[in-house]
Each structure stands twice: as C-alpha cells, then as structure tokens.
Motif scaffolding. Sequence first.
Motif, PDB file in Angstrom:
ATOM      1  N   LYS A  41      66.616  23.370  38.338  1.00  0.00           N
ATOM      2  CA  LYS A  41      67.312  22.219  38.924  1.00  0.00           C
ATOM      3  C   LYS A  41      67.731  21.222  37.853  1.00  0.00           C
ATOM      4  N   LYS A  42      66.874  21.036  36.848  1.00  0.00           N
ATOM      5  CA  LYS A  42      67.198  20.100  35.770  1.00  0.00           C
ATOM      6  C   LYS A  42      68.473  20.536  35.056  1.00  0.00           C
ATOM      7  N   ILE A  43      68.560  21.812  34.711  1.00  0.00           N
ATOM      8  CA  ILE A  43      69.726  22.310  33.983  1.00  0.00           C
ATOM      9  C   ILE A  43      70.968  22.266  34.871  1.00  0.00           C
ATOM     10  N   LEU A  44      70.835  22.659  36.121  1.00  0.00           N
ATOM     11  CA  LEU A  44      71.977  22.616  37.037  1.00  0.00           C
ATOM     12  C   LEU A  44      72.474  21.193  37.226  1.00  0.00           C
ATOM     13  N   SER A 100      70.554  24.645  24.166  1.00  0.00           N
ATOM     14  CA  SER A 100      69.223  25.000  23.668  1.00  0.00           C
ATOM     15  C   SER A 100      69.374  26.269  22.834  1.00  0.00           C
ATOM     16  N   TRP A 101      69.054  26.163  21.540  1.00  0.00           N
ATOM     17  CA  TRP A 101      69.278  27.284  20.626  1.00  0.00           C
ATOM     18  C   TRP A 101      68.092  27.358  19.679  1.00  0.00           C
ATOM     19  N   GLU A 114      81.962  30.143  30.813  1.00  0.00           N
ATOM     20  CA  GLU A 114      81.510  28.766  30.995  1.00  0.00           C
ATOM     21  C   GLU A 114      80.011  28.599  30.792  1.00  0.00           C
ATOM     22  N   ALA A 115      79.256  29.698  30.712  1.00  0.00           N
ATOM     23  CA  ALA A 115      77.807  29.577  30.504  1.00  0.00           C
ATOM     24  C   ALA A 115      77.265  30.862  29.891  1.00  0.00           C
ATOM     25  N   ILE A 116      76.357  30.700  28.923  1.00  0.00           N
ATOM     26  CA  ILE A 116      75.656  31.844  28.322  1.00  0.00           C
ATOM     27  C   ILE A 116      74.170  31.511  28.292  1.00  0.00           C
ATOM     28  N   VAL A 117      73.375  32.356  28.914  1.00  0.00           N
ATOM     29  CA  VAL A 117      71.923  32.203  28.890  1.00  0.00           C
ATOM     30  C   VAL A 117      71.315  33.560  28.567  1.00  0.00           C
ATOM     31  N   LEU A 118      70.689  33.668  27.406  1.00  0.00           N
ATOM     32  CA  LEU A 118      69.996  34.899  27.017  1.00  0.00           C
ATOM     33  C   LEU A 118      68.499  34.638  27.011  1.00  0.00           C
ATOM     34  N   ILE A 173      71.958  28.672  26.330  1.00  0.00           N
ATOM     35  CA  ILE A 173      70.522  28.817  26.063  1.00  0.00           C
ATOM     36  C   ILE A 173      70.344  30.103  25.276  1.00  0.00           C
ATOM     37  N   PHE A 174      69.970  29.951  23.995  1.00  0.00           N
ATOM     38  CA  PHE A 174      69.799  31.104  23.113  1.00  0.00           C
ATOM     39  C   PHE A 174      68.360  31.180  22.621  1.00  0.00           C
ATOM     40  N   PRO A 175      67.788  32.380  22.597  1.00  0.00           N
ATOM     41  CA  PRO A 175      66.554  32.594  21.831  1.00  0.00           C
ATOM     42  C   PRO A 175      66.925  32.789  20.365  1.00  0.00           C
ATOM     43  N   SER A 176      65.969  33.145  19.551  1.00  0.00           N
ATOM     44  CA  SER A 176      66.253  33.430  18.137  1.00  0.00           C
ATOM     45  C   SER A 176      67.118  34.677  18.031  1.00  0.00           C
ATOM     46  N   MET A 177      68.269  34.547  17.351  1.00  0.00           N
ATOM     47  CA  MET A 177      69.195  35.676  17.207  1.00  0.00           C
ATOM     48  C   MET A 177      69.872  35.621  15.844  1.00  0.00           C
ATOM     49  N   LYS A 178      70.420  36.764  15.453  1.00  0.00           N
ATOM     50  CA  LYS A 178      71.159  36.834  14.209  1.00  0.00           C
ATOM     51  C   LYS A 178      72.635  36.532  14.460  1.00  0.00           C
TER      52      LYS A 178
END
Length: 721
Positions: A460-463, A588-589, A535-539, A567-572
């Motif tokens: 809900k916070k992110i939305l 958030s990355w 419009e949105a990327i969440v991994l 929202i990304f975790p650790s990635m190359k």
Amino acid sequence: MSYLSLPSSSSSSSRRTWRYEVFLSFRGEDTRNNFTGHLYEALQRKGIHTFKDDIKLPRGKQIRPELLTAIEQSQISVVVLSKNYANSSWCLDELVEICKGINKPGYTVLPIFYHVNPSDIRKQEGPFKEAFDKYEQNSSLEIPKWKSALENVADLAGHHVNGNKSESDIIEKIVMDVTDRLKHKFSSLADDLVGMQSRVEAFVNLLNLDSSDDDVQFVGILGMPGVGKTTLATVVYDIISRDFEACCLLEDVSKHKGPDGLVRLQTQLLSETVGIDQEVWNKLKGIELISNRLRKCKTLIVVDNVDCVDQLEKLVGKPEWFGPGSRIIITTRDEQILERHGVHNDKVYKVELLTNEEALELLCRRAFKSDHPGDGFEELTCKLLQYAKLLPLAIKVLGSSLVNRKQSVWKAQLERLKENPNQEVMGVLETSIGLLEPEDQDIFVDVACFFEGVDENYAKKILDHCGFNPELGIENLCKKSLIAIVNGTLWMHDLLKEVGRKIARREFPREPGKWSRLWLYKDLQAVKTATEKVEAIVLKEKDVDVDEMLPLRAEALSQMTRLRLIIFPSMKFAGKLNNLSDGLRFLSWKKFPFSCLPSSFEPTKLVELILIDSNIRLLWEGEKALPELKIIDLRGSKNLIKTPNLKGVKNLEKLDLEGCSGLLEVDASIENLGKLKILNLRDCDRLISIPNTLFLSTSLKTLNVPGCLILAQRLNFGSPP
C-alpha cells in the motif's frame, strides 16, 4: 422441517462426499425383473443416482469389494426384503454392512417389506426361520451378525407391498419418499459436485428455511470467478424449489446488458413464476407486474452472476415485492453489490476453493471418469493440479479437454500452459477485470506483477507513492473477490495473477520492451530498444542469480521515460546510466553500481530514494528540486563522501546514512529541513562534523550517532555508546 440428509461436520471425514444417492439391496431371484427393476427405473427417471449391482458393477472386478464401497458411498440404502432374502448369505452380508451406518448422521436405511411380515424378519420366523435352520446346520459364524442386522432393519419404518395396493402406486410413494429425504437433483450435475455436500449444508442453514418467521430474506453467494457459485446456487435451488409456490432461476444475468436485456429477464421471471406470457415492453412495467403478481406468493428466485446493482433493482428490488417466506438468492463476484442492495454480511456465503483432495477427485472424474488417476498419469495429474490451484473452473475445463488422451498429449498441454493459458478459463476471469475502474485495474495489475505474497502495508505504501489510492483500491479488489488479505499479506489466485500479467503484456506477448510492467530479469535483459511503454519494474532477489546472468544494459533503462517505480536487487549492469525517468515516484536499488545519479535526473514526484550498499560517492551535484521526497536511505554506501545539497528537498523526513564509513561531512543545507525527523549516522566512523543548528531543530526526533568516533571526540561526547 428437514431438507437434507447430509453429513454433519463431525462425520464429514467418513462421509464427506456421497457418490450415489441410493443403494438397492435385494434378492435377485425374487424381484430383479419385477418390483426392484421397476423401482430402479422410476428412481432413474427422477434423476436419482442409484446403484444396482447388475447395472453398476464393472465387468471383471470382484463383486464383494465393489458392493461394500458402493454401500459406503451411498446416502440412502433401500433394502427390498422378500421371502427368499435370507436364503442369500450375500444379501445378509450386504445388510450387515448397510446396518453399520444406521446411526450415522446423514445416512438413511429404508426397508421395503415385499410380501413379508416385519415380525417374521425380526423374530426369524416363517421363511426366515427356514433359512437360518440351514445356516445353523453349517455352523456359520456369521449367524449372530445376520440376525442382528435383520432385527435392526425390521424395526425401521418402511413401505409394505402386500397386494392391497398396486405396485406402481407403492413405487411412486417410495420414489416420493426418497426424493423428500434427498430433496435435490444432484445427479444432473454429478461430475461437478465434488465437495458440494458441506457447502450445500452450510448454505441451506444460512437460508433459515425452518424459521417460524414469514419474513422475506435476500441471501448472497460470493466468490472469485470460477469457484463454483453458480453450481452451488443451482444445486440448492433444486433442493428447496418444491417447497415454494413460485420459482425461477435466472442464469448469468450479466450477459443481459442494457434495457432490452433487463426486460427479457423480467419477462422470463414472470413467465416461470406465475405463468404470465405477455411481453413486458419496458422496465417500469416489468417492475409493476413482478411486485403485484408475486407479493402474495412464497417465491424462490436465483439471480445468478450479478455485476450491476441495477439488475437487482429491476428484478428483485424490495422484500415487499414477494410473499411471506420468500427467498432471493444472489450470486456475484462483487461484495459491494450485495451491500448496496441491503444484503447483510451474515447472510452472505463465501465459496472457498476446493481442498487438495477435492481438486484431485474432480480432475479424476473429469479426465478419467474415475475417482483415481489412470495408471502412469499420477505425476501428470499433480502437475495439472499445480497449475489449476484448486479452482473448480480450471479443473473442469482442463480435465474435460484431456479425456482419453495419451500421456504425450498431457505433457504437450502442460508445456503449452506455461506460455499460453487456457483461453476458456482466462476469458471467464478477464471479464471481471474488464469491469474495474481504471485505477483499480492498475492496482490489480501491480499486485499481479509485483505484490502478490507481499506485506499489505508495504504494498500500500508503494502504491500510494505511485499516485494511487490503495486503501480504496485494495478494498474494492477484495470485495470483488479478486484478491484477499491473509495474515497481513496480499493473496491472489495464480490464474488471476496470470490474467493481470497478460494485461501488462497487452498485445505484445513476445516484446517485453512494449509491456507496461517488467518483473523477470530475463525480460528486462531482452529490452534492447527505446520504449515509452514500461511504467514499472520490480525484480525480486530470489529471481536474480547475479553469478549466472549476463549484465543488463544501462542504456535501455535510460530510455524508459515513463517509469514511475523501480525496485532492483543487486544486479550487474554494463554501460553508462545517462538518464532516469523523471516520473519516478519510488526508487529502490540495492548495490546501485554507479557513483552518481544522472545529472539530468529531476524526479519531482519521487517520494522515496533507497540505494542501500550503493557505489555512490556523491548523490547529485548542485541543488535539485525534489518537493515530494520524504526518505533518503543510503545505508552501507561506503564510498559516499558528503551528503548532497538538500535545499530543494524541503519535505525530507528521514535521512539514513548508517554504515557510510567514508562519509566525512554532512552538508550545511540540512539545517533548512524543517520536517526532518530522523537522522541516522550510526557507524559513520570517519564523519568529522555536522551543522550545530541540528541540535536546535524542533522537528528532529531521532539523531543516531553511535559508532561516530571522530565526531564524538570533536563534540566532547566522550566515549561513544
């Protein structure tokens, strides 16, 4: 008034589902080709699912186990006691098994005394004495059990065939008796009724049909698409309809759109309830006729699959339209429709998904016409059930499509479902999504792509940051049976989740760069050209294996100009990040690999910036106007030397720099932040200074400095905690 002979909750484990409604026990030589044969045919004509050994037993199987199973799975055992009944040890063994269930809830034994006296049976006199005299000569060990069973059944109320009345009249009465005990036509829907017994019992109790009050009651059946609402309503309608003066089942009223559709439904309602054949010319005339003609009739109406309150208002508008004792059953996916029509929450039955055992049984009935998977199909059956996720609609459709198919076809179907969900199932589910308001549909798709299984408050916070109204939107989706909140976590059925993701892909299923949302690493990696669709990327961390995957193109991310959420975790990453969307509201990355945010990046609607364990040296150069930014979290960013100029971030409430071990200085602009509540500098062990005015701030509630060794010495704090 007892409407059902169903198992109670305490006995549900032993008799949870009846396979047969009637088991016929009889001495074949006496009655097979006359009385019992005619009785069986009469029961069949009434749609009563009846087991008769010479009809139902599969060839080549042992008779005794099949008979015992059939007895156990039958709701009523009809025992035709003829003169030679006791001459058959087979019949007597059957009777022993039948009598074992006499006192079990939901089970009935109905004796038919066919030209015999109950007293002779009870006392083993006449032909029954002769039969037992022969058994005693053989010293049979079963005699006490047989005698006890005969005594028990002879004490029960039953029907007498003794020549005083025609057998056809007696058979008619027996069928009526059986029908009254069953009060339903389950057989017409036999393949769909797995797990229905307990649901029917619970819903009939909700209808309160035994009430001495003559009030009119509106009762709802609620549930997600495909869960079995219509099946439940239809079965209950068949059970109780004979006890009402006027009845009508209006199937899938959602298909009848517009004024003409409602007029057709009004015409059907009047025709089926009171026999009015005149055409209804408009909705108001229909309302007038319904309310006038039915106000004195005890009426039963099922209004199925309602998706608009107007449908109810024009068909079953008010209680005073109907006579005392009337019941109006409404099935819908939308709880708000029931609320707006005044159906109280305690009068709403929510249909749950099948249990694992019920799902297996339903699939086997559909695909194998049996209660068990075919030989060699066990693993394939499990995989298909994993896809269907306990949803009856999916199980029925997929099971029916695989009847008599080879294992190779099952494997091919399962492989196809990974990329192309069954269109019949998807079509039913998509209908519900198409009725949503645009913002609620956006929230639904976000949950399907990103937030299923995620903490409700976090989602809900992110939305909310994304500009939606999640409090209202999530509640609307819950009421429309599209999502649920389970232990504080958002839950969505996997097939509904697939519908949401299909909406995100739109008409470009193989071109991720044209999707509105991306949720898999491989899809993001496939984006090679500029796109304004995403419009949105969440991994999620669990979906990313940094060691196994090739680096992503930073240039592709730079070209996504409509992004509102990352929202990304650790990635190359490879290449240079020249730009980020100014439309971002939440970023958030983890382990952000670049030393600075792009110079052109000015996200005026950004609410949270989270770059934990990043490679940042300086967040940005100069001053940036970020009026919506409330949280900056740079924890663990060991290369950070100085905080940026924060003059343009006037609404910042939290600045978290814990573990930024390279931080030397906090920029003086921080003293202008009149809403800053939390400043976390824990373990910034090279920090030299902070503005003195911070200690005079009226907004700052928490200043966390443990582990700041140099700062503590300069400020004479003594040894830090």
